[in-house]
Design a protein around this motif. Structure first.
Motif, PDB file in Angstrom:
ATOM      1  N   GLY A   1       0.806  -1.210   0.000  1.00  0.00           N
ATOM      2  CA  GLY A   1       0.000   0.000   0.000  1.00  0.00           C
ATOM      3  C   GLY A   1       0.837   1.256   0.000  1.00  0.00           C
ATOM      4  O   GLY A   1       0.536   2.232  -0.699  1.00  0.00           O
ATOM      5  N   ALA A   2       1.934   1.241   0.778  1.00  0.00           N
ATOM      6  CA  ALA A   2       2.814   2.406   0.844  1.00  0.00           C
ATOM      7  C   ALA A   2       3.454   2.683  -0.512  1.00  0.00           C
ATOM      8  O   ALA A   2       3.522   3.835  -0.955  1.00  0.00           O
ATOM      9  CB  ALA A   2       3.884   2.187   1.907  1.00  0.00           C
TER      10      ALA A   2
ATOM     11  N   GLY B   1       1.068   4.190  -2.901  1.00  0.00           N
ATOM     12  CA  GLY B   1       0.920   5.617  -2.605  1.00  0.00           C
ATOM     13  C   GLY B   1       2.050   6.429  -3.201  1.00  0.00           C
ATOM     14  O   GLY B   1       1.831   7.524  -3.735  1.00  0.00           O
ATOM     15  N   ARG B   2       3.284   5.910  -3.128  1.00  0.00           N
ATOM     16  CA  ARG B   2       4.419   6.618  -3.730  1.00  0.00           C
ATOM     17  C   ARG B   2       4.272   6.714  -5.245  1.00  0.00           C
ATOM     18  O   ARG B   2       4.617   7.723  -5.860  1.00  0.00           O
ATOM     19  CB  ARG B   2       5.731   5.893  -3.381  1.00  0.00           C
ATOM     20  CG  ARG B   2       6.101   5.936  -1.920  1.00  0.00           C
ATOM     21  CD  ARG B   2       7.486   5.359  -1.684  1.00  0.00           C
ATOM     22  NE  ARG B   2       7.711   5.122  -0.262  1.00  0.00           N
ATOM     23  CZ  ARG B   2       7.627   3.938   0.329  1.00  0.00           C
ATOM     24  NH1 ARG B   2       7.345   2.860  -0.398  1.00  0.00           N
ATOM     25  NH2 ARG B   2       7.828   3.815   1.615  1.00  0.00           N
TER      26      ARG B   2
ATOM     27  N   HIS C   1       1.451   6.737  -6.984  1.00  0.00           N
ATOM     28  CA  HIS C   1       0.427   7.733  -7.289  1.00  0.00           C
ATOM     29  C   HIS C   1       0.989   9.142  -7.149  1.00  0.00           C
ATOM     30  O   HIS C   1       0.729  10.021  -7.978  1.00  0.00           O
ATOM     31  CB  HIS C   1      -0.773   7.560  -6.358  1.00  0.00           C
ATOM     32  CG  HIS C   1      -1.584   6.334  -6.630  1.00  0.00           C
ATOM     33  ND1 HIS C   1      -2.425   5.781  -5.701  1.00  0.00           N
ATOM     34  CD2 HIS C   1      -1.674   5.550  -7.739  1.00  0.00           C
ATOM     35  CE1 HIS C   1      -3.011   4.709  -6.210  1.00  0.00           C
ATOM     36  NE2 HIS C   1      -2.568   4.554  -7.444  1.00  0.00           N
ATOM     37  N   ARG C   2       1.761   9.357  -6.086  1.00  0.00           N
ATOM     38  CA  ARG C   2       2.332  10.687  -5.858  1.00  0.00           C
ATOM     39  C   ARG C   2       3.352  11.047  -6.930  1.00  0.00           C
ATOM     40  O   ARG C   2       3.372  12.165  -7.451  1.00  0.00           O
ATOM     41  CB  ARG C   2       2.963  10.726  -4.468  1.00  0.00           C
ATOM     42  CG  ARG C   2       3.398  12.118  -4.032  1.00  0.00           C
ATOM     43  CD  ARG C   2       3.969  12.088  -2.630  1.00  0.00           C
ATOM     44  NE  ARG C   2       5.229  11.353  -2.571  1.00  0.00           N
ATOM     45  CZ  ARG C   2       5.562  10.519  -1.592  1.00  0.00           C
ATOM     46  NH1 ARG C   2       4.715  10.273  -0.604  1.00  0.00           N
ATOM     47  NH2 ARG C   2       6.740   9.921  -1.600  1.00  0.00           N
TER      48      ARG C   2
ATOM     49  N   LEU D   1      -8.827   6.684  -8.032  1.00  0.00           N
ATOM     50  CA  LEU D   1      -8.124   6.050  -6.920  1.00  0.00           C
ATOM     51  C   LEU D   1      -8.925   4.865  -6.389  1.00  0.00           C
ATOM     52  O   LEU D   1      -8.353   3.812  -6.072  1.00  0.00           O
ATOM     53  CB  LEU D   1      -7.885   7.078  -5.808  1.00  0.00           C
ATOM     54  CG  LEU D   1      -7.287   6.549  -4.505  1.00  0.00           C
ATOM     55  CD1 LEU D   1      -5.921   5.918  -4.744  1.00  0.00           C
ATOM     56  CD2 LEU D   1      -7.187   7.669  -3.469  1.00  0.00           C
TER      57      LEU D   1
ATOM     58  N   LEU E   1      -0.728   3.016   2.481  1.00  0.00           N
ATOM     59  CA  LEU E   1      -0.972   4.024   1.454  1.00  0.00           C
ATOM     60  C   LEU E   1      -1.113   5.408   2.082  1.00  0.00           C
ATOM     61  O   LEU E   1      -0.549   6.387   1.583  1.00  0.00           O
ATOM     62  CB  LEU E   1      -2.229   3.655   0.660  1.00  0.00           C
ATOM     63  CG  LEU E   1      -2.556   4.620  -0.484  1.00  0.00           C
ATOM     64  CD1 LEU E   1      -2.780   3.862  -1.779  1.00  0.00           C
ATOM     65  CD2 LEU E   1      -3.787   5.459  -0.162  1.00  0.00           C
ATOM     66  N   ARG E   2      -1.839   5.480   3.189  1.00  0.00           N
ATOM     67  CA  ARG E   2      -2.049   6.782   3.842  1.00  0.00           C
ATOM     68  C   ARG E   2      -0.749   7.365   4.391  1.00  0.00           C
ATOM     69  O   ARG E   2      -0.604   8.585   4.509  1.00  0.00           O
ATOM     70  CB  ARG E   2      -3.071   6.625   4.960  1.00  0.00           C
ATOM     71  CG  ARG E   2      -4.507   6.526   4.458  1.00  0.00           C
ATOM     72  CD  ARG E   2      -5.455   6.164   5.565  1.00  0.00           C
ATOM     73  NE  ARG E   2      -6.846   6.413   5.193  1.00  0.00           N
ATOM     74  CZ  ARG E   2      -7.888   5.826   5.769  1.00  0.00           C
ATOM     75  NH1 ARG E   2      -7.688   4.938   6.739  1.00  0.00           N
ATOM     76  NH2 ARG E   2      -9.115   6.103   5.378  1.00  0.00           N
TER      77      ARG E   2
ATOM     78  N   GLU F   1       2.038   7.395   2.901  1.00  0.00           N
ATOM     79  CA  GLU F   1       2.839   7.930   1.799  1.00  0.00           C
ATOM     80  C   GLU F   1       2.105   8.950   0.949  1.00  0.00           C
ATOM     81  O   GLU F   1       2.707   9.659   0.158  1.00  0.00           O
ATOM     82  CB  GLU F   1       3.316   6.782   0.900  1.00  0.00           C
ATOM     83  CG  GLU F   1       4.301   5.862   1.563  1.00  0.00           C
ATOM     84  CD  GLU F   1       5.599   6.568   1.948  1.00  0.00           C
ATOM     85  OE1 GLU F   1       5.965   7.550   1.276  1.00  0.00           O
ATOM     86  OE2 GLU F   1       6.228   6.135   2.925  1.00  0.00           O
ATOM     87  N   ASP F   2       0.791   9.012   1.067  1.00  0.00           N
ATOM     88  CA  ASP F   2       0.008   9.930   0.242  1.00  0.00           C
ATOM     89  C   ASP F   2      -1.202  10.364   1.057  1.00  0.00           C
ATOM     90  O   ASP F   2      -1.452   9.851   2.154  1.00  0.00           O
ATOM     91  CB  ASP F   2      -0.419   9.240  -1.054  1.00  0.00           C
ATOM     92  CG  ASP F   2      -0.755  10.231  -2.167  1.00  0.00           C
ATOM     93  OD1 ASP F   2      -0.561  11.428  -1.951  1.00  0.00           O
ATOM     94  OD2 ASP F   2      -1.200   9.802  -3.236  1.00  0.00           O
TER      95      ASP F   2
ATOM     96  N   GLY G   1      -4.127   9.639   0.618  1.00  0.00           N
ATOM     97  CA  GLY G   1      -5.044   8.531   0.803  1.00  0.00           C
ATOM     98  C   GLY G   1      -6.430   8.836   0.293  1.00  0.00           C
ATOM     99  O   GLY G   1      -6.734   9.951  -0.149  1.00  0.00           O
TER     100      GLY G   1
END
Length: 341
Positions: free
Chosen positions: A136-137, A140-141, A143-144, A242, A277-278, A280-281, A283
């Motif tokens: 998940g992390a 998130g990276r 997506h960012r 998302l 995920l949250r 790193e982004d 969320g």
């Protein structure tokens, strides 16, 4: 040595599986790699081959299949991977040819197909709760990191037509489809597209990986003992929601287990996945999470379409009429699905 026999009159090839020796030859010719080993990993949406060069370096070669949805999205895919890698995201990037191209066009009996070479993703698929948090992390990276992508545009947007509209077209052409079952799917698709149209203005949009089901990333342990994860197979990537990218992991678990609602294992995995995920982004928003049942259904329709659109290659056994009937029960159950936020 006798001449090869002439193909029988009327033969129309739909999909050719290249011998590993052919792939090894093409990789040597176009990428300048001499291989100690080359073997087919799997046939599927594409044909993937594992490679090991004489100096021990591993790669994966992909022969893209001719897909029913239309032209290849490979220029977007490879450019996106290069962008993400440059931003430090954990991805298995494409390798350029000796001439600096990102892929090679090859002539097959069924038409032109593309060959691309990718870095090998060491490690294994996520298994532990820590693995799902890492997954998940890293998503998130990704997506960012993709927010400022400015390379070749995607040929496809992961919207309602892409996820559900195409599937309906494939089902209408299915040779054993009966009017009652088709009407049920038309009603289902129509309702989901109406629900999406009503919700989409409030949903977060990202560049989606598009296939984050847990088997397209590997968790590895570095020399320092630190665990990390790397994503691969971005051939279904594109701009989208998302909620859709997040829906693929729980959908995959539900489908594989034949579940109409999450069990404790999925709920634990989901909590760690979402937590990673949250971290790193930003969320998902409350609206993004509320839309998960919708996108789990849309994902299932997309998956049905990928099989129903390949009857010429995979046959009807992979998506039989009896199986299609049973899926209506799953769609009905997944409308009420809840996952903790």
């Amino acid at each position: 040595m006798p001449d090869a026999p002439t193909p029988s009159e009327g033969l129309v090839p739909t999909h050719t599986t290249a011998a590993s020796s052919s792939v090894a030859q093409w990789v040597n010719e176009h990428y300048g790699l001499r291989l100690a080993q080359c073997h087919l990993i799997r046939r599927g949406l594409n044909d993937n081959y594992a490679l090991r060069s004489n100096d021990g370096v591993r790669h994966v070669a992909r022969l893209y299949s001719i897909r029913p949805r239309g032209g290849l999205n490979i220029d977007f895919e490879t450019a996106l991977l290069a962008h993400l890698a440059a931003r430090g995201a954990g991805v298995a990037a494409a390798v350029e040819t000796s001439g600096g191209a990102s892929w090679v066009s090859l002539h097959f009996p069924e038409g032109a197909r593309a060959l691309a070479l990718f870095e090998h993703a060491d490690g294994t698929t996520p298994e532990t709760l820590e693995d799902f948090e890492l997954t998940g992390a890293e998503l998130g990276r990704i997506h960012r990191a993709a927010r400022d992508y400015a390379g070749p545009p995607s040929r496809y947007e992961l919207d309602g037509d892409h996820l559900a509209g195409r599937t309906l077209a494939y089902l209408r052409a299915y040779p054993e489809m009966d009017a009652e079952l088709l009407a049920s799917y038309e009603l289902l698709v129509g309702g989901l597209l109406e629900e999406l149209a009503a919700a989409e203005e409030g949903l977060t949009r990202v560049v989606c990986h598009g296939d984050t089901h847990g088997y397209n990333n590997h968790v590895r342990v570095g020399p320092d003992g630190k665990r990390s994860t790397v994503f691969f197979d971005f051939d279904d990537a594109g701009p989208g929601f998302l909620s859709y990218d997040l829906s693929v992991m729980p959908w995959s678990y539900l489908l594989r287990k034949g579940l109409k609602e999450p069990d404790d294992a999925l709920r634990e995995r989901w909590a760690r996945y979402l937590g990673g995920l949250r971290a790193e982004d930003a969320g998902p928003s409350t609206r993004d999470l509320a839309a998960l049942p919708l996108f789990i259904q849309l994902r299932h329709l997309w998956n049905i379409g990928e099989a129903a659109g390949r009857l010429h290659h995979w046959g009807t056994n992979n998506v039989s009429i009896d199986w299609l009937r049973k899926q209506l029960e799953m769609f009905e159950a997944w409308k009420k699905l809840t996952l903790a936020a």
